[in-house]
Design a protein around this motif. Structure first.
Motif, mmCIF file in Angstrom:
data_model
loop_
_atom_site.group_PDB
_atom_site.id
_atom_site.type_symbol
_atom_site.label_atom_id
_atom_site.label_comp_id
_atom_site.label_asym_id
_atom_site.label_seq_id
_atom_site.Cartn_x
_atom_site.Cartn_y
_atom_site.Cartn_z
ATOM 1 N N SER A 1 0.756 -1.247 -0.009
ATOM 2 C CA SER A 1 0.101 0.005 -0.087
ATOM 3 C C SER A 1 1.019 1.397 0.187
ATOM 4 N N PHE A 2 2.083 1.265 0.647
ATOM 5 C CA PHE A 2 2.662 2.545 0.689
ATOM 6 C C PHE A 2 3.577 2.582 -0.518
ATOM 7 N N ALA A 3 3.982 1.377 -1.248
ATOM 8 C CA ALA A 3 4.743 1.543 -2.461
ATOM 9 C C ALA A 3 3.706 1.970 -3.654
ATOM 10 N N LEU A 4 2.582 1.267 -3.486
ATOM 11 C CA LEU A 4 1.664 1.682 -4.476
ATOM 12 C C LEU A 4 1.144 3.438 -4.631
ATOM 13 N N ALA A 5 0.652 3.875 -3.324
ATOM 14 C CA ALA A 5 0.559 5.211 -3.243
ATOM 15 C C ALA A 5 1.697 5.987 -3.798
ATOM 16 N N GLY A 6 2.959 5.912 -3.054
ATOM 17 C CA GLY A 6 4.047 6.580 -3.565
ATOM 18 C C GLY A 6 4.318 6.463 -5.153
ATOM 19 N N PHE B 1 11.134 16.003 -8.425
ATOM 20 C CA PHE B 1 9.449 16.145 -8.191
ATOM 21 C C PHE B 1 8.700 14.835 -7.956
ATOM 22 N N GLY B 2 9.397 13.863 -8.911
ATOM 23 C CA GLY B 2 8.805 12.467 -8.765
ATOM 24 C C GLY B 2 8.968 11.746 -7.200
ATOM 25 N N ALA B 3 10.390 11.932 -6.718
ATOM 26 C CA ALA B 3 10.709 11.361 -5.600
ATOM 27 C C ALA B 3 9.985 11.983 -4.569
ATOM 28 N N ILE B 4 9.758 13.639 -4.584
ATOM 29 C CA ILE B 4 8.971 14.274 -3.434
ATOM 30 C C ILE B 4 7.624 13.594 -3.598
ATOM 31 N N ALA B 5 7.099 13.498 -4.808
ATOM 32 C CA ALA B 5 5.784 12.994 -4.781
ATOM 33 C C ALA B 5 5.305 11.588 -4.268
ATOM 34 N N HIS B 6 6.648 10.877 -4.512
ATOM 35 C CA HIS B 6 6.377 9.435 -3.929
ATOM 36 C C HIS B 6 6.495 9.416 -2.315
ATOM 37 N N ASN B 7 7.389 10.214 -1.689
ATOM 38 C CA ASN B 7 7.121 10.569 -0.358
ATOM 39 C C ASN B 7 5.831 10.916 0.304
ATOM 40 N N LEU C 1 0.888 10.228 3.096
ATOM 41 C CA LEU C 1 -0.593 10.099 3.102
ATOM 42 C C LEU C 1 -1.271 8.955 3.613
ATOM 43 N N VAL C 2 -0.588 7.936 2.977
ATOM 44 C CA VAL C 2 -1.082 6.418 3.404
ATOM 45 C C VAL C 2 -0.826 6.288 5.044
ATOM 46 N N ALA C 3 0.374 6.838 5.320
ATOM 47 C CA ALA C 3 0.677 6.833 6.739
ATOM 48 C C ALA C 3 -0.439 7.697 7.660
ATOM 49 N N VAL C 4 -0.573 8.750 7.152
ATOM 50 C CA VAL C 4 -1.650 9.675 7.664
ATOM 51 C C VAL C 4 -3.135 8.836 7.780
ATOM 52 N N VAL C 5 -3.564 8.105 6.887
ATOM 53 C CA VAL C 5 -4.712 7.626 6.912
ATOM 54 C C VAL C 5 -4.724 6.325 7.757
ATOM 55 N N ILE C 6 -3.651 5.549 7.856
ATOM 56 C CA ILE C 6 -3.645 4.440 8.832
ATOM 57 C C ILE C 6 -3.411 4.907 10.292
ATOM 58 N N VAL C 7 -2.530 5.813 10.567
ATOM 59 C CA VAL C 7 -2.317 6.291 11.950
ATOM 60 C C VAL C 7 -3.402 7.540 12.215
ATOM 61 N N PHE D 1 11.439 15.741 6.548
ATOM 62 C CA PHE D 1 12.621 14.897 6.314
ATOM 63 C C PHE D 1 12.880 14.110 5.214
ATOM 64 N N LEU D 2 11.773 13.635 4.726
ATOM 65 C CA LEU D 2 11.895 12.605 3.651
ATOM 66 C C LEU D 2 12.227 13.601 2.355
ATOM 67 N N MET D 3 11.633 14.922 2.459
ATOM 68 C CA MET D 3 12.061 15.775 1.293
ATOM 69 C C MET D 3 13.355 15.894 1.092
#
Length: 174
Positions: free
Chosen positions: A80-85, A112-118, A123-129, A140-142
């Motif tokens: 789910s994390f990899a698919l969303a990113g 920009f692709g790397a930033i969007a991936h993060n 966003l998936v983490a926000v939904v889960i947590v 930090f990821l940026m």
């Protein structure tokens, strides 16, 4: 071999190469205490596929790689994390390529692709947590997305330059 068959062969090769790069990436230790930071090696193939096959077939490359690597080496959460990113990254890079009319370099598109991936992963983490307090984590990821995006963009650009000297892409029309 007709054009559709040829495209299917190239598509299959891209998925296989992205899967191999994903596997290789799992062996590269990064001295970073933040979970989720990776080089993004499969994104080299995503960029090359986006340029040579176009975005509709590149969706298959991203989804195929994520599902295969997730089922082989990960779990439902990692999928789910990899698919969303991966899909958000692809969307951003495809839009930049489409609207830039080749005025942006692959390096900028890759960043920009790397930033969007993060962003997709956060966003998936926000939904889960179920909290929006992960913005600092995204920042930090940026910081890591920029140098990894530069590395992936340069690598994809140089690989495309070499591949364009061959006859591999002569039969493809995205």
């Amino acid at each position: 071999m007709d054009s559709k068959s040829y495209r299917l062969v190239i598509l299959s090769l891209y998925i296989a190469m992205a899967l191999i790069l994903s596997y290789v990436e799992s062996f590269i230790p990064l001295p970073v205490p933040i979970p989720g930071v990776k080089l993004g090696l499969p994104n080299i193939i995503t960029l090359i596929s986006l340029i040579t096959l176009g975005w509709p077939l590149t969706i298959l490359v991203v989804v195929g790689r994520v599902l295969l690597s997730g089922f082989m080496f990960g779990n439902l959460s990692s999928i789910s994390f990899a698919l969303a990113g991966g899909l958000l990254s692809l969307l951003v890079m495809a839009l930049l390529l489409h609207f830039s009319k080749n005025s942006y370099s692959l390096i900028i598109i890759s960043i920009f692709g790397a930033i969007a991936h993060n962003l997709g992963q956060v966003l998936v983490a926000v939904v889960i947590v179920q909290t929006g307090n992960l913005i600092l984590y995204f920042l930090f990821l940026m910081l890591f997305a920029i140098p990894t995006g530069i590395f992936i963009g340069i690598t994809a650009r140089e690989l495309l330059r070499l591949l364009n000297k061959t006859t591999i892409f002569k039969r493809l029309n995205p």
